[in-house]
Design an enzyme around this catalytic site. Structure first.
Site, PDB file in Angstrom:
ATOM      1  N   GLN A  87       0.827  -1.205   0.000  1.00 18.83           N
ATOM      2  CA  GLN A  87       0.000   0.000   0.000  1.00 18.83           C
ATOM      3  C   GLN A  87       0.867   1.262   0.000  1.00 18.83           C
ATOM      4  O   GLN A  87       2.014   1.253   0.415  1.00 18.83           O
ATOM      5  CB  GLN A  87      -0.926   0.022   1.227  1.00 18.83           C
ATOM      6  CG  GLN A  87      -2.076  -0.944   1.175  1.00 18.83           C
ATOM      7  CD  GLN A  87      -1.684  -2.361   1.569  1.00 18.83           C
ATOM      8  OE1 GLN A  87      -0.648  -2.560   2.176  1.00 18.83           O
ATOM      9  NE2 GLN A  87      -2.506  -3.325   1.205  1.00 18.83           N
ATOM     10  N   ASP A 166      -2.093  12.577  -9.925  1.00 21.24           N
ATOM     11  CA  ASP A 166      -1.310  12.148 -11.080  1.00 21.24           C
ATOM     12  C   ASP A 166      -2.043  12.603 -12.335  1.00 21.24           C
ATOM     13  O   ASP A 166      -3.244  12.871 -12.310  1.00 21.24           O
ATOM     14  CB  ASP A 166      -1.062  10.634 -11.080  1.00 21.24           C
ATOM     15  CG  ASP A 166      -2.321   9.836 -11.318  1.00 21.24           C
ATOM     16  OD1 ASP A 166      -2.775   9.796 -12.474  1.00 21.24           O
ATOM     17  OD2 ASP A 166      -2.847   9.252 -10.360  1.00 21.24           O
ATOM     18  N   ASP A 206       9.350   3.764 -18.716  1.00 20.03           N
ATOM     19  CA  ASP A 206       7.946   3.555 -18.339  1.00 20.03           C
ATOM     20  C   ASP A 206       7.223   4.884 -18.172  1.00 20.03           C
ATOM     21  O   ASP A 206       6.497   5.097 -17.200  1.00 20.03           O
ATOM     22  CB  ASP A 206       7.841   2.736 -17.049  1.00 20.03           C
ATOM     23  CG  ASP A 206       6.433   2.180 -16.838  1.00 20.03           C
ATOM     24  OD1 ASP A 206       5.686   2.068 -17.834  1.00 20.03           O
ATOM     25  OD2 ASP A 206       6.071   1.878 -15.683  1.00 20.03           O
TER      26      ASP A 206
END
Length: 406
Positions: A87, A166, A206
């Site tokens: 988490q 994000d 990535d």
């Protein structure tokens, strides 16, 4: 008692004789008086300064601080995502009051000890210090003592600076409107962070919207360095083959789809080009679920890979097997004709099929679209503080940060 008498009669260090004076030695009044049997009244000694470490929050952490603190030094506010190792929590540092993100590294299922992927990411992040790259502050553990790990496997936490959102979550929410100037600011910060990585011999491998973090002030950080590779171990970029099973499919460049194993920083620039298009269209520009279909979608917009546009393409391992059934011409400038001219020029350069002709991260920064952008003078987008608009469940969905895998 006899024991007390012995204790009282035991000489102290003060009673020990001083060494003899050597020629040219100390001739201070204190030294001479002690040898001549004279009494000398000593001035009152000043209070000795305390020698102790400053508290956390009174100075910046150094490398020696890493791993010294326990996770109980943080107030856990809530879970904000599910990461590769465990988490991710939003927390507050009790010593400094600063908000942080705690990325949990579980050890209970690890037979070989600390995960090698986590070690790689930590090693890379400790070498990268840039305002457009997410900062890992320290590592803490949930055990007070190292001996506790022998009794019960615990967990480590990577402590990152906290970012509110994000980019993928903001785009999908539909509640934030990015102006032309905001897009310029975001792309400038992204390319600055990428250029810094490339000049320090790192390929990110990535780059995607969920790995680009933003805060409510409009600052942007490149994150998630799990797939990052250092090329500094090799004399040249072509010295050894690399795996081409990198970069999330929607942002994967055509050379990787065609089996290239000796690639360059151009692979990251392609991913950033996909993000530039996505910032204007509000959705990924190449969305396929298979590699062959992904190459098909790229060909429809950017033209089919062929020797005329890309001379070395015939050398790639999968050129014959992955070749699109139909030959497409390049239509990128037509499809994105609604973009400002400078943005369209940059998109065209970043989504060039031939990686040797694709612009570099430095070239993108020097383009007309980005050369005169100052992110520090850019006001944040309106309604970027989604906390006042979205429910807790929606915020968790939008906070699909860099720690989550695709």
């Amino acid at each position: 008692s006899r024991k007390e008498k012995e204790t009282r009669s035991r000489p102290s260090i003060i009673d020990l004789p001083l060494p003899p004076t050597l020629p040219g030695g100390d001739s201070s009044p204190l030294h001479l008086a002690s040898h001549q049997g004279l009494s000398l009244t000593l001035p009152a000694l000043k209070k000795r300064p305390k020698i102790c470490c400053p508290r956390y929050g009174e100075r910046k952490h150094t490398k020696s601080d890493w791993g010294k603190r326990c996770v109980d030094k943080f107030d856990i506010i809530g879970i904000i995502g599910e990461g590769t190792y465990g988490q991710v929590y939003k927390a507050k540092d009790k010593d400094t009051g600063e908000l942080v993100a705690l990325k949990k590294v579980r050890l209970d299922n690890e037979k070989e000890g600390f995960p090698i992927t986590a070690i790689r990411e930590i090693k890379i992040l400790r070498q990268l210090k840039h305002c457009s790259v997410v900062n890992m502050k320290e590592i803490v553990t949930d055990k007070q003592d190292a001996l506790d790990f022998k009794k019960d496997k615990g967990a480590f936490y990577l402590v990152f600076e906290y970012m509110d959102h994000d980019l993928m979550g903001l785009l999908e929410s539909g509640m934030v409107q990015f102006s032309h100037e905001h897009i310029r600011s975001f792309m400038r910060q992204l390319m600055e962070g990428l250029d810094y990585c490339h000049k320090n011999n790192f390929l990110h491998r990535d780059i995607k919207c969920s790995n680009i973090l933003l805060n409510n002030r409009g600052n942007q950080k490149l994150s998630s360095f799990l797939m990052t590779m250092s090329t500094s171990l090799f004399s040249t970029i072509d010295s050894r083959p690399y795996t081409n099973k990198v970069i999330t499919l929607w942002y994967r460049p055509p050379e990787l789809l065609l089996g290239e194993e000796r690639y360059s920083p151009a692979i990251d620039v392609w991913s950033c080009g996909c993000i530039l298009g996505e910032l204007f269209t509000k959705k990924p520009i190449f969305q396929a679920n298979q590699e062959l279909l992904q190459l098909e979608l790229i060909s429809r917009l950017c033209g089919s890979p062929c020797p005329a546009a890309w001379p070395d393409v015939i050398k790639l391992p999968l050129f014959n097997t992955m070749k699109p059934k139909k030959q497409y011409r390049r239509r990128l400038r037509e499809e994105f004709a609604f973009l400002p001219t400078s943005a369209l020029d940059l998109l065209d350069q970043m989504l060039t099929l031939d990686p040797s002709r694709r612009c570099t991260s430095e070239g993108a920064l020097n383009s007309d679209f980005l050369c005169d952008v100052d992110p520090n003078n850019m006001p944040p987008p309106e309604s970027v503080d989604l906390d006042s608009y979205l429910s807790v469940e929606s915020r968790l969905t939008c906070w699909r940060s860099s720690w989550a895998t695709s």
